[in-house]
Scaffold this active site. Structure first.
Site, PDB file in Angstrom:
ATOM      1  N   GLU A 110       3.730  39.679  -2.234  1.00 15.02           N
ATOM      2  CA  GLU A 110       4.978  39.068  -2.704  1.00 15.02           C
ATOM      3  C   GLU A 110       5.732  40.000  -3.628  1.00 15.02           C
ATOM      4  O   GLU A 110       5.155  40.931  -4.185  1.00 15.02           O
ATOM      5  CB  GLU A 110       4.648  37.799  -3.507  1.00 15.02           C
ATOM      6  CG  GLU A 110       3.945  36.763  -2.693  1.00 15.02           C
ATOM      7  CD  GLU A 110       3.327  35.684  -3.568  1.00 15.02           C
ATOM      8  OE1 GLU A 110       3.810  35.470  -4.692  1.00 15.02           O
ATOM      9  OE2 GLU A 110       2.349  35.088  -3.118  1.00 15.02           O
ATOM     10  N   LYS A 112       7.342  41.035  -7.040  1.00 15.32           N
ATOM     11  CA  LYS A 112       7.086  40.748  -8.447  1.00 15.32           C
ATOM     12  C   LYS A 112       8.427  40.706  -9.172  1.00 15.32           C
ATOM     13  O   LYS A 112       9.046  41.734  -9.430  1.00 15.32           O
ATOM     14  CB  LYS A 112       6.177  41.819  -9.054  1.00 15.32           C
ATOM     15  CG  LYS A 112       5.782  41.525 -10.489  1.00 15.32           C
ATOM     16  CD  LYS A 112       4.663  42.457 -10.913  1.00 15.32           C
ATOM     17  CE  LYS A 112       4.184  42.271 -12.336  1.00 15.32           C
ATOM     18  NZ  LYS A 112       5.008  41.624 -13.276  1.00 15.32           N
ATOM     19  N   ASP A 114      11.222  40.417 -11.864  1.00 15.77           N
ATOM     20  CA  ASP A 114      11.270  40.923 -13.227  1.00 15.77           C
ATOM     21  C   ASP A 114      12.102  39.982 -14.085  1.00 15.77           C
ATOM     22  O   ASP A 114      13.264  40.232 -14.370  1.00 15.77           O
ATOM     23  CB  ASP A 114      11.870  42.336 -13.210  1.00 15.77           C
ATOM     24  CG  ASP A 114      11.566  43.068 -14.490  1.00 15.77           C
ATOM     25  OD1 ASP A 114      10.789  42.536 -15.309  1.00 15.77           O
ATOM     26  OD2 ASP A 114      12.104  44.173 -14.675  1.00 15.77           O
ATOM     27  N   TYR A 221       6.411  30.865  -7.236  1.00 14.73           N
ATOM     28  CA  TYR A 221       5.410  31.604  -6.470  1.00 14.73           C
ATOM     29  C   TYR A 221       4.001  31.056  -6.594  1.00 14.73           C
ATOM     30  O   TYR A 221       3.054  31.682  -6.151  1.00 14.73           O
ATOM     31  CB  TYR A 221       5.418  33.076  -6.862  1.00 14.73           C
ATOM     32  CG  TYR A 221       5.492  33.358  -8.348  1.00 14.73           C
ATOM     33  CD1 TYR A 221       4.466  32.999  -9.200  1.00 14.73           C
ATOM     34  CD2 TYR A 221       6.605  34.009  -8.889  1.00 14.73           C
ATOM     35  CE1 TYR A 221       4.535  33.262 -10.555  1.00 14.73           C
ATOM     36  CE2 TYR A 221       6.685  34.273 -10.241  1.00 14.73           C
ATOM     37  CZ  TYR A 221       5.642  33.898 -11.073  1.00 14.73           C
ATOM     38  OH  TYR A 221       5.712  34.160 -12.409  1.00 14.73           O
ATOM     39  N   LYS A 308       2.983  48.083  -9.657  1.00 19.10           N
ATOM     40  CA  LYS A 308       4.326  48.236 -10.224  1.00 19.10           C
ATOM     41  C   LYS A 308       5.002  49.491  -9.672  1.00 19.10           C
ATOM     42  O   LYS A 308       4.370  50.542  -9.543  1.00 19.10           O
ATOM     43  CB  LYS A 308       4.233  48.344 -11.743  1.00 19.10           C
ATOM     44  CG  LYS A 308       3.597  47.114 -12.388  1.00 19.10           C
ATOM     45  CD  LYS A 308       4.585  46.331 -13.194  1.00 19.10           C
ATOM     46  CE  LYS A 308       4.535  46.731 -14.632  1.00 19.10           C
ATOM     47  NZ  LYS A 308       5.443  45.981 -15.477  1.00 19.10           N
ATOM     48  N   CYS A 402      38.070  58.449 -35.255  1.00 22.41           N
ATOM     49  CA  CYS A 402      38.325  57.771 -33.986  1.00 22.41           C
ATOM     50  C   CYS A 402      38.987  58.733 -32.996  1.00 22.41           C
ATOM     51  O   CYS A 402      40.011  59.344 -33.326  1.00 22.41           O
ATOM     52  CB  CYS A 402      39.226  56.560 -34.219  1.00 22.41           C
ATOM     53  SG  CYS A 402      39.702  55.749 -32.680  1.00 22.41           S
ATOM     54  N   CYS A 405      42.746  57.280 -32.430  1.00 24.30           N
ATOM     55  CA  CYS A 405      43.786  57.155 -33.456  1.00 24.30           C
ATOM     56  C   CYS A 405      43.521  58.004 -34.695  1.00 24.30           C
ATOM     57  O   CYS A 405      44.354  58.061 -35.594  1.00 24.30           O
ATOM     58  CB  CYS A 405      43.978  55.693 -33.854  1.00 24.30           C
ATOM     59  SG  CYS A 405      42.658  55.074 -34.913  1.00 24.30           S
ATOM     60  N   CYS A 420      35.841  52.027 -35.635  1.00 24.33           N
ATOM     61  CA  CYS A 420      37.155  52.478 -36.078  1.00 24.33           C
ATOM     62  C   CYS A 420      37.766  51.271 -36.765  1.00 24.33           C
ATOM     63  O   CYS A 420      37.898  50.203 -36.168  1.00 24.33           O
ATOM     64  CB  CYS A 420      38.001  52.895 -34.881  1.00 24.33           C
ATOM     65  SG  CYS A 420      39.760  52.977 -35.278  1.00 24.33           S
ATOM     66  N   CYS A 426      45.110  50.803 -33.723  1.00 22.82           N
ATOM     67  CA  CYS A 426      44.427  51.721 -32.808  1.00 22.82           C
ATOM     68  C   CYS A 426      44.672  51.245 -31.365  1.00 22.82           C
ATOM     69  O   CYS A 426      44.316  50.109 -31.020  1.00 22.82           O
ATOM     70  CB  CYS A 426      42.941  51.747 -33.142  1.00 22.82           C
ATOM     71  SG  CYS A 426      41.985  52.787 -32.032  1.00 22.82           S
TER      72      CYS A 426
HETATM   73  S1  IVH Z   1       1.426  35.191  -9.762  1.00 17.32           S
HETATM   74  C1  IVH Z   1      -2.393  33.971 -11.901  1.00 17.32           C
HETATM   75  N1  IVH Z   1       3.497  36.071  -8.443  1.00 17.32           N
HETATM   76  O1  IVH Z   1       4.245  38.744 -13.318  1.00 17.32           O
HETATM   77  C2  IVH Z   1      -1.264  34.581 -11.168  1.00 17.32           C
HETATM   78  N2  IVH Z   1       3.427  36.452 -10.781  1.00 17.32           N
HETATM   79  O2  IVH Z   1       1.992  40.242 -14.732  1.00 17.32           O
HETATM   80  C3  IVH Z   1       0.004  34.228 -11.782  1.00 17.32           C
HETATM   81  N3  IVH Z   1       5.439  37.561 -11.675  1.00 17.32           N
HETATM   82  O3  IVH Z   1       3.112  36.377 -15.645  1.00 17.32           O
HETATM   83  C4  IVH Z   1       1.124  35.071 -11.460  1.00 17.32           C
HETATM   84  N4  IVH Z   1       6.498  37.724  -9.756  1.00 17.32           N
HETATM   85  O4  IVH Z   1       5.532  36.201 -14.843  1.00 17.32           O
HETATM   86  C5  IVH Z   1       2.902  35.981  -9.645  1.00 17.32           C
HETATM   87  N5  IVH Z   1       5.299  36.720  -7.136  1.00 17.32           N
HETATM   88  C6  IVH Z   1       4.713  36.633  -8.335  1.00 17.32           C
HETATM   89  C7  IVH Z   1       5.317  37.127  -9.508  1.00 17.32           C
HETATM   90  C8  IVH Z   1       4.634  37.029 -10.724  1.00 17.32           C
HETATM   91  C9  IVH Z   1       6.546  37.959 -11.052  1.00 17.32           C
HETATM   92  C10 IVH Z   1       5.188  37.727 -13.111  1.00 17.32           C
HETATM   93  C11 IVH Z   1       4.635  36.508 -13.796  1.00 17.32           C
HETATM   94  C12 IVH Z   1       3.322  36.899 -14.373  1.00 17.32           C
HETATM   95  C13 IVH Z   1       3.440  38.382 -14.413  1.00 17.32           C
HETATM   96  C14 IVH Z   1       2.060  38.966 -14.250  1.00 17.32           C
END
Ligand code: IVH
Length: 664
Positions: A110, A112, A114, A221, A308, A402, A405, A420, A426
């Site tokens: 999946e 991840k 941010d 998720y 990551k 500035c 000006c 400024c 200005c």
């Molecule tokens: S699963 C026990 N799935 O990443 C498993 N986490 O470093 C729970 N996050 O705290 C997390 N996308 O905030 C999961 N597809 C995803 C995610 C995800 C982002 C974040 C989440 C978690 C952190 C883990």
């Protein structure tokens, strides 16, 4: 259909439309139709307080009431994930799992996201609690704020379990993030560093109606429930989709290490085309029985890990640093570099934010710089390759005056930026203030765009915001780009802006740190510009959400003669500088007549009456057939009680009244 069934019907229907729009991305009715039905529902709900439902679609607008966050214990700890930047460790994770299980295992891959993690609790299909991760055991209750996020279903559909926890991520898409930062810079607030901080910061705001205006989204998720025996994680996500959740779009069940790496490679490139940030890939053992067997370590599950992405980097050469002057006078240094491709775009400029960043990097003109786009859209200089520095390279010298000006630059106590202080003359500050004044959130004179403001300034017609109100149709006609019709429209737009309410005018004045929420608070609290101008710092900070920074800025604005003159000219032009009595907090009680009786523990009777009026209700001293509600405290007189019962007027408590206008 009677009113009660109509309420039920509308709630149901609007939940469905909400899902069509935000979850399925395929609206069935127009925005206008949606708004009209929502309005109808809110009127009906006001008539039927007994049917109050915190999950009604009308609750999405949030409330102006501040909230302190309550701490809540998670039903199950919110663990984090082990994470790695190394492919070898992905292989190691996979092999560890396979050897522990003793056979091939499907891995759910999946995105991840941010953002900031969230736990949502649903009872009988209704959202009852939303909490931040906190320390994993105890988090903040942010339910009211989360209710304003349109992609979070308030009411589930289909065959959902009676009790359910969904975990996911609240995030801010790029477009919304950029617009938000633009607004923040506009009022002199520091921009958020990245969408993740913006999402987390937005979620923790104390005023939920302000959260409602933040462009937040939610991806889910993780399904947790004891009521359904799912075989696999994938199955649970697919079911959750049917209940109305937005589930991770890039989700794939991988059957081998090769497939996992293909998925990683695919998204390492494709992520740049997503409308929001992802910072990696999460790998989860799909079979729930295996997840249980593998178990947890103290901090994270053994059945999942995160890979990551490395932030993409490029090298370029610093050609020069230019300095932009903002509306508030803040000087922003910008690095101009030789153009280089980076993560799908050509980068040639990067904000250096402030002098500390320049010093921290020890930046020299001609330096070989390392630029990074860490999943975020905004490139930043993260380092300098000192080996490659030309021997005659000069350190970047932050200007003392500035660039526009020539006024001396000043760094105020506790501020990162230089300003400024030639606030009135200005040129970029003037144009910035003019643009701010006409823009949508302020006086909303959309017939005059940014380019035309510039034109009006260049031609000498407008040099402060009061000058807009001296313009004639023929002034516009003489400007390039205007025809007879568009000139008339621009003029009409200016005239119409005079009816904007006091809080908009206050916001449009462009007082530093006074964004539209603060302007509303100040307008409500001080009622007119004179009270506000004369308010002491103590009076200012005694208002909800007004801190010393805002108070000092307001005080300083009104201490300047030129600002007072400007306000006078605007007042003469006919702008609103007082709260119109009619301008209520809401009109949720409009058309309703109330009698207040008895003693209330939480509020004085007078304050209660005023509150009712502020929400559009009418107060009457005696009960008649016209009375819609009696708000009763302790010791309501027996005569009143009898009369109320005889006329069949509903008697409600202060708590029930608050539900009528959405206050907790
Ligand atoms: S699963 C026990 N799935 O990443 C498993 N986490 O470093 C729970 N996050 O705290 C997390 N996308 O905030 C999961 N597809 C995803 C995610 C995800 C982002 C974040 C989440 C978690 C952190 C883990």
């Amino acid at each position: 259909m009677d009113e009660v069934s109509r309420i039920e019907y509308l709630r149901q229907f609007l939940h469905e439309q909400n899902r069509n729009y935000y979850v399925l991305n395929s609206p069935v009715i127009s925005d206008k139709q949606y708004d009209d039905l929502l309005h109808e529902l809110s009127l009906l709900e006001a008539k039927h307080p007994e049917l109050f439902d915190p999950n009604s679609p009308t609750e999405r607008v949030g409330s102006d009431i501040s909230l302190e966050f309550e701490q809540v214990r998670h039903e199950r700890p919110m663990l984090s994930l082990g994470n790695t930047y190394s492919r070898d460790e992905v292989t190691a994770f996979y092999n560890r799992v396979i050897s522990a299980v003793g056979r091939n295992v499907d891995i759910s891959c999946e995105l991840k996201f941010d953002g900031t993690s969230i736990s949502l609790i649903y009872d009988n299909g209704k959202l009852v609690r939303a909490a931040t991760r906190g320390d994993g055991i105890i988090g903040d209750d942010v339910t009211r704020n989360v209710r304003t996020i349109k992609s979070v279903p308030l009411q589930l559909v289909g065959n959902f379990p009676a009790h359910l926890e969904m975990r996911g991520e609240i995030l801010m898409p790029h477009a919304g993030f950029e617009a938000l930062n633009k607004q923040r810079i506009d009022i002199g607030e520091p921009p958020f560093a990245n969408p993740r901080n913006a999402a987390a910061g937005s979620l923790k705001q104390r005023i939920s109606s302000a959260v409602a205006q933040r462009p937040l989204d939610c991806m889910l998720y993780y399904v947790l429930t004891d009521d359904i025996d799912f075989v696999s994680h994938t199955q649970s996500l697919n079911e959750a989709k049917k209940w109305g959740f937005v589930i991770s779009p890039g989700h794939k069940l991988c059957h081998s290490l090769t497939e996992i790496f293909d998925f990683i490679d695919h998204w390492d490139v494709e992520r740049h085309n997503l409308p929001y940030d992802i910072d990696g890939i999460v790998l989860k053992v799909d079979e729930l029985a295996l997840q249980n067997a593998l178990g947890l370590t103290a901090k994270s599950p053994r059945w999942a890990t995160a890979y990551k992405f490395k932030a993409e980097q490029a090298h370029s050469r610093l050609l020069e640093v230019s300095y932009q002057v903002g509306r508030t006078g803040i000087i922003t240094p910008v690095a101009n570099m030789e153009p280089v491709p980076l993560a799908g775009t050509i980068v040639k400029r990067a904000s250096l934010h402030n002098v500390d960043i320049i010093r921290g990097l020890d930046l020299h003109i001609g330096d070989s710089v390392i630029i990074e786009k860490g999943g975020e859209i905004i490139p930043k200089i993260v380092g300098v390759d000192i080996e490659l520095r030309p021997s005659d390279a000069k350190p970047v010298a932050f200007p003392t005056h500035c660039p526009q000006c020539g006024s001396p630059l000043v760094r105020e106590d506790g501020e990162a930026g230089f300003y400024c202080q030639n606030y009135t003359f200005c040129p970029p500050q003037i144009v910035g203030k003019l643009i701010h004044f006409v823009h949508r959130g302020a006086m909303d004179i959309d017939q005059i765009g940014e380019a035309n403001v510039e034109l009006l300034y260049q031609s000498g017609l407008v040099s402060n915001v009061a000058d807009f109100y001296n313009l004639s149709v023929s002034d516009f006609e003489r400007l390039p780009g205007y025809q007879q019709k568009s000139a008339r429209k621009a003029y009409d737009g200016i005239v119409q802006s005079k009816s904007k309410p006091f809080d908009r005018v206050l916001f449009a004045l462009g007082i530093r740190y006074v964004g539209n929420t603060v302007a509303k608070t100040l307008a409500q609290a001080f009622e007119n510009i004179d009270n506000l101008a004369n308010a002491s710092i103590e009076q200012l900070v005694s208002q909800q959400d007004i801190g010393i920074k805002i108070a000092t800025s307001v005080k300083s604005f009104f201490s300047k003669e030129e600002n007072l003159q400007l306000i006078n000219r605007l007042r003469l032009a006919g702008l609103n500088f007082a709260l119109e009595r009619k301008q209520n907090i809401s009109d949720s009680l409009s058309g309703k007549q109330f009698v207040v009786s008895g003693v209330f523990a939480d509020i004085s009777r007078d304050a209660l009456k005023e509150l009712i009026e502020q929400h559009g209700g009418k107060i009457s001293s005696s009960i008649s057939s016209k009375t819609n509600f009696i708000v009763a405290g302790d010791n309501m007189g027996p005569a009143k009680l009898e009369k109320a019962q005889k006329l069949g007027v509903p008697i409600i408590s202060f708590e029930q009244l608050k539900q009528l206008f959405n206050v907790n």
